[in-house]
Each structure stands twice: as structure tokens, then as C-alpha cells.
Scaffold this motif. Structure first.
Motif, PDB file in Angstrom:
ATOM      1  N   GLY A 117      -2.842   8.436  -4.652  1.00  0.00           N
ATOM      2  CA  GLY A 117      -2.253   9.724  -4.985  1.00  0.00           C
ATOM      3  C   GLY A 117      -0.778   9.836  -4.657  1.00  0.00           C
ATOM      4  N   TYR A 118      -0.184   8.821  -4.048  1.00  0.00           N
ATOM      5  CA  TYR A 118       1.266   8.840  -3.806  1.00  0.00           C
ATOM      6  C   TYR A 118       1.985   8.421  -5.088  1.00  0.00           C
ATOM      7  CZ  TYR A 118       0.057   8.648   1.218  1.00  0.00           C
ATOM      8  OH  TYR A 118      -0.447   8.886   2.467  1.00  0.00           O
ATOM      9  N   SER A 119       3.256   8.720  -5.170  1.00  0.00           N
ATOM     10  CA  SER A 119       4.034   8.185  -6.283  1.00  0.00           C
ATOM     11  C   SER A 119       4.591   6.806  -5.944  1.00  0.00           C
ATOM     12  CB  SER A 119       5.193   9.134  -6.632  1.00  0.00           C
ATOM     13  OG  SER A 119       6.047   9.309  -5.517  1.00  0.00           O
ATOM     14  N   ARG A 120       4.725   6.521  -4.645  1.00  0.00           N
ATOM     15  CA  ARG A 120       5.108   5.191  -4.167  1.00  0.00           C
ATOM     16  C   ARG A 120       4.291   4.904  -2.911  1.00  0.00           C
ATOM     17  NH1 ARG A 120       6.782   4.675  -8.472  1.00  0.00           N
ATOM     18  NH2 ARG A 120       8.854   4.072  -9.216  1.00  0.00           N
ATOM     19  N   LEU A 121       3.811   3.653  -2.770  1.00  0.00           N
ATOM     20  CA  LEU A 121       2.942   3.288  -1.646  1.00  0.00           C
ATOM     21  C   LEU A 121       3.588   2.158  -0.854  1.00  0.00           C
ATOM     22  CD1 LEU A 121       0.200   3.605  -0.191  1.00  0.00           C
ATOM     23  CD2 LEU A 121      -0.738   1.923  -1.791  1.00  0.00           C
ATOM     24  N   PHE A 122       3.558   2.290   0.487  1.00  0.00           N
ATOM     25  CA  PHE A 122       4.229   1.299   1.328  1.00  0.00           C
ATOM     26  C   PHE A 122       3.283   0.537   2.264  1.00  0.00           C
ATOM     27  CE2 PHE A 122       7.357   4.720   0.542  1.00  0.00           C
ATOM     28  CZ  PHE A 122       8.290   3.993  -0.177  1.00  0.00           C
ATOM     29  N   SER A 123       2.409   1.237   2.967  1.00  0.00           N
ATOM     30  CA  SER A 123       1.616   0.583   4.009  1.00  0.00           C
ATOM     31  C   SER A 123       0.138   0.873   3.850  1.00  0.00           C
ATOM     32  CB  SER A 123       2.065   1.060   5.402  1.00  0.00           C
ATOM     33  OG  SER A 123       3.427   0.776   5.630  1.00  0.00           O
ATOM     34  N   VAL A 124      -0.679  -0.110   4.275  1.00  0.00           N
ATOM     35  CA  VAL A 124      -2.129   0.057   4.325  1.00  0.00           C
ATOM     36  C   VAL A 124      -2.621  -0.599   5.605  1.00  0.00           C
ATOM     37  CG1 VAL A 124      -2.498  -2.052   2.963  1.00  0.00           C
ATOM     38  CG2 VAL A 124      -4.311  -0.329   3.121  1.00  0.00           C
ATOM     39  N   SER A 125      -3.578   0.057   6.287  1.00  0.00           N
ATOM     40  CA  SER A 125      -4.121  -0.478   7.535  1.00  0.00           C
ATOM     41  C   SER A 125      -5.619  -0.183   7.581  1.00  0.00           C
ATOM     42  CB  SER A 125      -3.416   0.143   8.738  1.00  0.00           C
ATOM     43  OG  SER A 125      -3.777  -0.514   9.939  1.00  0.00           O
ATOM     44  N   CYS A 126      -6.425  -1.224   7.838  1.00  0.00           N
ATOM     45  CA  CYS A 126      -7.886  -1.096   7.775  1.00  0.00           C
ATOM     46  C   CYS A 126      -8.436  -0.389   9.009  1.00  0.00           C
ATOM     47  CB  CYS A 126      -8.531  -2.470   7.672  1.00  0.00           C
ATOM     48  SG  CYS A 126      -8.114  -3.358   6.166  1.00  0.00           S
ATOM     49  N   LEU A 127      -9.254   0.635   8.768  1.00  0.00           N
ATOM     50  CA  LEU A 127     -10.033   1.230   9.841  1.00  0.00           C
ATOM     51  C   LEU A 127     -11.407   0.580   9.893  1.00  0.00           C
ATOM     52  CD1 LEU A 127     -10.372   3.390  12.048  1.00  0.00           C
ATOM     53  CD2 LEU A 127     -11.161   4.956  10.273  1.00  0.00           C
ATOM     54  N   SER A 128     -11.951   0.225   8.737  1.00  0.00           N
ATOM     55  CA  SER A 128     -13.239  -0.456   8.635  1.00  0.00           C
ATOM     56  C   SER A 128     -13.244  -1.217   7.321  1.00  0.00           C
ATOM     57  CB  SER A 128     -14.388   0.554   8.690  1.00  0.00           C
ATOM     58  OG  SER A 128     -14.348   1.421   7.565  1.00  0.00           O
ATOM     59  N   GLU A 129     -14.424  -1.755   6.956  1.00  0.00           N
ATOM     60  CA  GLU A 129     -14.521  -2.520   5.712  1.00  0.00           C
ATOM     61  C   GLU A 129     -14.359  -1.637   4.479  1.00  0.00           C
ATOM     62  OE1 GLU A 129     -17.935  -5.276   5.626  1.00  0.00           O
ATOM     63  OE2 GLU A 129     -18.161  -4.776   7.747  1.00  0.00           O
ATOM     64  N   GLU A 170       9.070  11.495   6.885  1.00  0.00           N
ATOM     65  CA  GLU A 170       8.218  10.455   6.321  1.00  0.00           C
ATOM     66  C   GLU A 170       7.979   9.386   7.390  1.00  0.00           C
ATOM     67  OE1 GLU A 170       9.073   6.950   3.188  1.00  0.00           O
ATOM     68  OE2 GLU A 170       9.430   8.977   2.416  1.00  0.00           O
ATOM     69  N   PRO A 171       6.724   8.993   7.676  1.00  0.00           N
ATOM     70  CA  PRO A 171       6.484   7.957   8.691  1.00  0.00           C
ATOM     71  C   PRO A 171       7.070   6.626   8.244  1.00  0.00           C
ATOM     72  CG  PRO A 171       4.475   8.423   7.479  1.00  0.00           C
ATOM     73  CD  PRO A 171       5.480   9.449   7.050  1.00  0.00           C
ATOM     74  N   ARG A 172       7.539   5.845   9.234  1.00  0.00           N
ATOM     75  CA  ARG A 172       8.118   4.538   8.901  1.00  0.00           C
ATOM     76  C   ARG A 172       7.032   3.499   8.626  1.00  0.00           C
ATOM     77  NH1 ARG A 172      13.766   5.187   8.336  1.00  0.00           N
ATOM     78  NH2 ARG A 172      14.428   6.773   9.810  1.00  0.00           N
ATOM     79  N   ASP A 173       5.984   3.505   9.453  1.00  0.00           N
ATOM     80  CA  ASP A 173       4.896   2.540   9.286  1.00  0.00           C
ATOM     81  C   ASP A 173       3.674   3.040  10.045  1.00  0.00           C
ATOM     82  OD1 ASP A 173       3.697   0.237   8.321  1.00  0.00           O
ATOM     83  OD2 ASP A 173       4.269  -0.972  10.036  1.00  0.00           O
ATOM     84  N   ILE A 174       2.509   2.411   9.747  1.00  0.00           N
ATOM     85  CA  ILE A 174       1.255   2.796  10.402  1.00  0.00           C
ATOM     86  C   ILE A 174       0.508   1.539  10.838  1.00  0.00           C
ATOM     87  CG2 ILE A 174       0.967   4.992   9.194  1.00  0.00           C
ATOM     88  CD1 ILE A 174      -0.959   3.539   7.269  1.00  0.00           C
ATOM     89  N   ALA A 175      -0.374   1.694  11.841  1.00  0.00           N
ATOM     90  CA  ALA A 175      -1.259   0.608  12.274  1.00  0.00           C
ATOM     91  C   ALA A 175      -2.454   1.236  12.970  1.00  0.00           C
ATOM     92  CB  ALA A 175      -0.535  -0.355  13.214  1.00  0.00           C
ATOM     93  N   VAL A 176      -3.588   0.520  12.955  1.00  0.00           N
ATOM     94  CA  VAL A 176      -4.799   1.002  13.600  1.00  0.00           C
ATOM     95  C   VAL A 176      -5.054   0.176  14.862  1.00  0.00           C
ATOM     96  CG1 VAL A 176      -7.295   1.297  13.382  1.00  0.00           C
ATOM     97  CG2 VAL A 176      -5.806   1.781  11.432  1.00  0.00           C
ATOM     98  N   THR A 177      -5.309   0.861  15.991  1.00  0.00           N
ATOM     99  CA  THR A 177      -5.572   0.167  17.252  1.00  0.00           C
ATOM    100  C   THR A 177      -6.997  -0.367  17.268  1.00  0.00           C
ATOM    101  OG1 THR A 177      -6.449   2.065  18.470  1.00  0.00           O
ATOM    102  CG2 THR A 177      -4.046   1.833  18.373  1.00  0.00           C
ATOM    103  N   ASP A 189      -7.751   4.274  16.747  1.00  0.00           N
ATOM    104  CA  ASP A 189      -6.726   5.318  16.674  1.00  0.00           C
ATOM    105  C   ASP A 189      -5.599   4.865  15.746  1.00  0.00           C
ATOM    106  OD1 ASP A 189      -8.144   6.826  18.579  1.00  0.00           O
ATOM    107  OD2 ASP A 189      -7.210   5.712  20.214  1.00  0.00           O
ATOM    108  N   LEU A 190      -4.864   5.827  15.212  1.00  0.00           N
ATOM    109  CA  LEU A 190      -3.762   5.514  14.302  1.00  0.00           C
ATOM    110  C   LEU A 190      -2.438   5.612  15.049  1.00  0.00           C
ATOM    111  CD1 LEU A 190      -3.028   4.878  11.312  1.00  0.00           C
ATOM    112  CD2 LEU A 190      -2.647   7.335  11.015  1.00  0.00           C
ATOM    113  N   VAL A 191      -1.591   4.612  14.874  1.00  0.00           N
ATOM    114  CA  VAL A 191      -0.235   4.613  15.428  1.00  0.00           C
ATOM    115  C   VAL A 191       0.738   4.718  14.260  1.00  0.00           C
ATOM    116  CG1 VAL A 191       1.492   3.275  16.693  1.00  0.00           C
ATOM    117  CG2 VAL A 191      -0.894   3.224  17.419  1.00  0.00           C
ATOM    118  N   TYR A 192       1.775   5.555  14.408  1.00  0.00           N
ATOM    119  CA  TYR A 192       2.818   5.583  13.380  1.00  0.00           C
ATOM    120  C   TYR A 192       4.188   5.703  14.036  1.00  0.00           C
ATOM    121  CZ  TYR A 192       3.578  10.698  13.707  1.00  0.00           C
ATOM    122  OH  TYR A 192       3.906  11.973  14.129  1.00  0.00           O
TER     123      TYR A 192
END
Length: 551
Positions: free
Chosen positions: A301-313, A345-352, A356-359
């Protein structure tokens, strides 16, 4: 001599026992024919050393301590000692398991080889890393203690300035009081002086009248003595006094500020798992043709996509070109959305590891737990950019200086900085000053950075020492290598998105190119893998996430 090694017989291969031997494996201490040598070397789990039989190292048999004319050509497994044939037949080792001394030597040699390999490749490098870390800490010690001393001097200067300001205010007040007191005394003096001048004139006039004996002057004289009998008022002032308070050293010490105590704790050293305990995960060969998993293209749903981080499968966090971070399932259903605290706008994301989500934001690194945002790190002089979470649950962050001239990788445990990686052994910058630098920790604890500005993947070990730079495969490409997203898998592969060439590069842990993933990708940007080594690719242009099977 061993019966199969008698000079009266043709020496046969120890494995097939039918063909004459030609080679000898010094690791396993067995003799081999040509065909068995080829099969033996195909076992890549060991570092076999096969040499011509005549070039083998000679075996020095141990003389039996009980039978000096005999050599120990056998081994008692129960007594755990070499024995000779007489020892075996004497009944002393009756019922004990007896094995060939050469077979035992081979097993022991293999064990020694494994010990040496573990010491050289795993244990000693960890000690080297620890020693390097201590040296780095010692180098930082001078700077940090120097800053403490400077802080103490600055606090002292602040207190000195305050004391000087108070003294100056008191002195100014004293000077004003003195001026006022002198003005009052001068006015009193003027009044008395004026009266004295009048008295002198009256006394002079009286003397003249008395001397002249003039009836007219005498009869017209009027006395003013009663007027002057009332003396002029006398000014009395009470001098001010300074009442200094007794200096309370405790309060003064408290005002200066406290110094936390030095705490030196010796932590128990980590116990490294043995090479067997850290056995490699099941080998998953690369597919000849990677494929997009059916019904696993997620529309974010974004017009531009930058980051993806897996929470589960089947659930991934995504970051696009607005302030909202979205948790989506494989059917593109929005499960959760969270806006940044700052509205940026967040710079980046990661899942611990805890889910938990870090941004990263303009100047902060934030943790989202139970939909509550907590700022865990606030930076000064640096801007956090890209982030990943490690196997030890640390946070690795790439960051650029405010002036845009320097770049570094910093490791945090909670909000405490544990490591800063910026220069190589020659003091040269490891990373370019460009903005885009995604990063990932490999299974062997290497830190892998996709340095877009340098057009390279820069890999350092756990201690921050440069291991290698990968600058692309020399195959024909329309565009230069443009690494953006980067991730690693259970096989210690390094995967990086080649944005301009619309594909993924797969490298081994030593930087050797293995193959590409194409899968009709359009401007791949962010990458992550789940626990089953499925690859998720964030496409910048389409703003979709593709799930790809490549192992």
C-alpha cells in the motif's frame, strides 16, 4: 609385525582389502589403493592428507615396558595403554577389547587434527579478538578519563564564576553604602561650617561695637546667642557588617556534583561450544532456479517501499515512504500499523529476537513493545541510519556524522554502546560517506554492510577487522553493482540486492560469488530471511514484497 604388513605378502588397501596399496592417508593412518584414495578424499568433513605410500611418515612403535624385546603393536581399550603380543597372550588383558595400534593411532591423530583445527580457526581467533577489544578499551580509557577530568575542571570553573559574581555583587553594595554614608557626613559638615562662619561674623561685629563705645550701635544690638546654643544635628550611621556563613563542605561537595564509583567486575568467560556442538545446520543446496512462492506477493500500500523485516514465516514488518510502519501477512492483510513518535519517516526497521520492532529516526533509536514506543538511544553529532538485531540480541546501527563526512557501525546492548567500527588497521575509513548502508550479522558473527556509496559489500569480523570487500561479479551487466538491502541465512550465505540490475547476489561467507536470483524483480531494495530461509524482497517501484525460495 602385523600379518597384513608382512614383507612376505603383497600389501593391500586397508579399505577394499583386495587391491595393492599405493597411497597413505596421514590423517586417518590408513593405506589406500587408487580408487579408494579418490573416494576417501571425497569426504569433505575432514582434511585428509593422502601421500604416496613410500613418502608416508614412519610409525615409531613403542617398546613394551614389560617385554623389552617386543614392540607395542596393539592397544588395550580397557586399560587405555599400548600392549605387545606377549602382553595379550599372557592373560593379563584377558577379556579386554584389543585393537590395532595403527587404527588407534589413526583415531588419535584425527582427534589431534580436530583439536588443532579448532584451536587455529575458532578458539585462538576469539582470544585474539578479546585481546584486541581490551587494547581498544585501553585506548579509549585515556580519552574517557580525560573527559572526566575536563568535566571536573569545567564544574569548578562554574562554581568559581558563581562565587566571583557573588563577591562582586557584595562589593558593589558596599561601595553604594559607603557613598551614601559619605554624602550624609558631607552635608552635616556643610551645615556646621555655615554656622561657624556666621558665629565668626557675629563675634567680629561684637568686638567692633565694644571697641567703638558707640551708644547708637550698642543700643541697637540684638543678641543671637540663644539661637546658636542649639547645636546643629549630628549624623550618626551604623556601619554595615558582613556576616559570612560557615562553609558546609558537604553541601559544597554536593553542589559540585558526585562522582559515581568505579566498578570493575570480572565476568566469567563465555564457554565456547565445541566444533561438534556447533555443528553446521543441515546443508541446503542452492536451487538452480529460485522461484517466487505462490500467493506470496504482498501489496504493502505504499507508493515506495524500502525495508522489510520478518516477524514470522507469514508476517512481515514493512517501511515505506511515510511515517507509518505496517505489519502484514502473506495475504496483504494489515495486522498492525504504528506511526513514529516524531512524525518523521523512519529510517529503517528490524525485529529483535523477542519479536519487538526497532526503528531509527532522525536522532533516535526506538523500541516498540506492545505498541508502546520507547526511545532507547538519543545521538549527538551522528544520525542513525540502518539497523539490524544480532544473535546475541544486540543492536547494530550504521550512522553518519552530522557533517556527512564520516560513517561508522555501532553495537549497542540495550542503550549502552559496546563497540564502534569505523577504520581498518591502517586507520583508513572502512565505509564511504554515502547514506545508504544496510547491514546484517552473519551466522559466523561477521558484520556485513552493503555500502552503496562504495559500490561494495564490506565484511568485518566480530572484532571489527576487515575480512573482505565484494564489488560485484565480473559478468556482463548494464549497470554498475548497486548494493542496497543485505541479509544472511542459516548457511552463512550473504544476499544483497543489486538495485539497478534488478537481481540478488548470493555469496558464501568468504565473499565468493555463488549465483544470482532474478525472479523478475523490479528495483529490489530491502531484504530479510525467515527461520526457514525463505527470502523476502521489498521492491522499491512496485511497493510489493516477494517471498522467494532459493534453497
Amino acid at each position: 609385525m602385523h600379518p597384513r604388513r608382512s614383507a612376505q605378502e603383497v600389501l593391500l588397501c586397508d579399505l577394499c582389502e583386495t587391491v595393492p596399496l599405493q597411497s597413505h592417508c596421514e590423517l586417518c593412518n590408513i593405506n589406500l589403493c587408487v580408487n579408494c584414495a579418490v573416494k576417501h578424499l571425497s569426504d569433505s568433513s575432514k582434511r585428509h592428507k593422502v601421500v604416496p605410500f613410500l613418502h608416508r611418515k614412519s610409525t615409531n612403535y613403542h617398546k613394551c615396558p614389560d617385554h623389552t624385546d617386543k614392540h607395542c603393536e596393539m592397544y588395550c581399550e580397557k586399560c587405555n595403554i599400548p600392549v605387545c603380543s606377549t602382553c595379550v597372550t599372557s592373560g593379563k588383558h584377558k577379556g579386554h577389547e584389543i585393537s590395532d595400534i595403527l587404527e588407534k593411532l589413526g583415531a588419535k591423530t584425527e582427534s589431534l587434527q580436530k583439536d588443532l583445527e579448532e584451536l587455529e580457526t575458532r578458539i585462538y581467533p576469539r582470544y585474539e579478538g578479546m585481546a584486541s577489544d581490551v587494547e581498544t578499551e585501553k585506548a579509549e580509557l585515556e580519552r574517557k578519563y580525560g573527559k572526566l577530568t575536563t568535566d571536573a575542571d569545567e564544574q569548578g570553573e562554574i562554581l568559581h564564576r558563581e562565587v566571583t559574581a557573588i563577591v562582586n555583587r557584595r562589593k558593589s553594595a558596599i561601595a553604594k553604602m559607603k557613598t551614601k554614608h559619605l554624602d550624609a557626613l558631607n552635608k552635616n559638615t556643610d551645615e556646621i561650617t555655615q554656622k561657624m562662619a556666621e558665629l565668626k561674623q557675629i563675634m567680629s561685629d561684637l568686638k567692633s561695637i565694644l571697641k567703638s563705645n558707640d551708644v547708637s550701635l550698642t543700643s541697637t544690638y540684638k543678641s543671637r546667642n540663644s539661637e546658636f546654643r542649639t547645636l546643629p544635628p549630628k549624623v550618626r550611621a551604623t556601619l554595615p557588617s558582613l556576616s559570612p556563613q560557615k562553609i558546609n563542605k558537604d553541601q559544597l561537595n554536593e553542589m559540585f556534583g558526585s562522582l559515581s564509583p568505579l566498578s570493575i567486575n570480572t565476568e566469567h568467560g563465555d564457554t565456547m561450544k565445541s566444533a561438534e556442538a556447533v555443528s553446521s545446520p543441515p546443508v541446503k543446496p542452492l536451487l538452480d532456479e529460485p522461484r517466487v512462492t505462490a500467493t506470496a506477493t504482498i501489496d504493502t500500500g505504499y507508493s515506495r517501499l524500502f525495508s522489510v523485516s520478518c516477524l514470522s514465516e507469514d508476517q512481515v514488518w514493512t517501511r515505506g515512504n511515510n511515517k507509518t510502519m505496517k505489519l502484514l501477512n502473506l495475504q496483504s492483510k494489515l495486522l498492525t500499523s504504528i506511526q513514529t513518535k516524531s512524525g518523521n519517516e523512519p529510517r529503517d526497521i528490524a525485529v529483535t529476537r523477542d519479536g519487538d520492532l526497532v526503528y531509527t529516526d532522525t536522532k533516535t533509536i526506538n523500541l516498540i513493545r506492545n505498541k508502546q514506543i520507547q526511545t532507547v538511544i538519543t545521538l549527538r553529532g551522528w544520525i542513525p541510519r540502518y539497523v539490524c538485531c544480532t544473535a546475541a540480541n544486540d543492536i547494530l546501527v550504521t550512522m553518519i556524522s552530522d557533517d556527512g563526512e564520516q560513517y561508522k557501525v555501532v553495537r549497542y546492548s540495550g542503550s549502552t554502546e559496546k563497540q564502534s567500527i569505523q577504520f581498518d588497521d591502517q586507520g583508513r575509513p572502512l565505509y564511504s560517506s554515502g547514506y545508504y548502508k544496510y547491514l546484517s550479522e552473519n551466522r559466523n558473527l561477521d558484520i556485513c554492510v552493503a555500502d552503496y556509496g562504495a559500490r561494495a559489500v564490506v565484511v568485518v569480523n566480530q572484532s571489527g577487522k576487515l575480512r573482505f570487500r565484494y564489488t560485484g561479479h565480473p559478468s556482463n551487466t548494464k549497470q554498475s553493482f548497486t548494493p542496497f538491502g543485505i541479509t544472511t541465512d542459516s548457511q552463512s550465505h550473504i544476499l544483497t540486492a543489486d538495485f539497478n540490475n534488478h537481481r540478488i547476489h548470493i555469496l558464501d561467507q568468504d565473499g565468493q560469488f555463488l549465483r544470482y536470483i532474478h525472479c523478475d524483480l523490479e528495483s529490489p531494495w530491502g531484504l530479510c530471511v525467515d527461520i526457514r530461509d525463505n527470502l523476502f524482497v521489498a521492491e522499491w517501484v512496485t511497493a510489493k514484497v516477494k517471498k522467494i525460495q532459493y534453497l
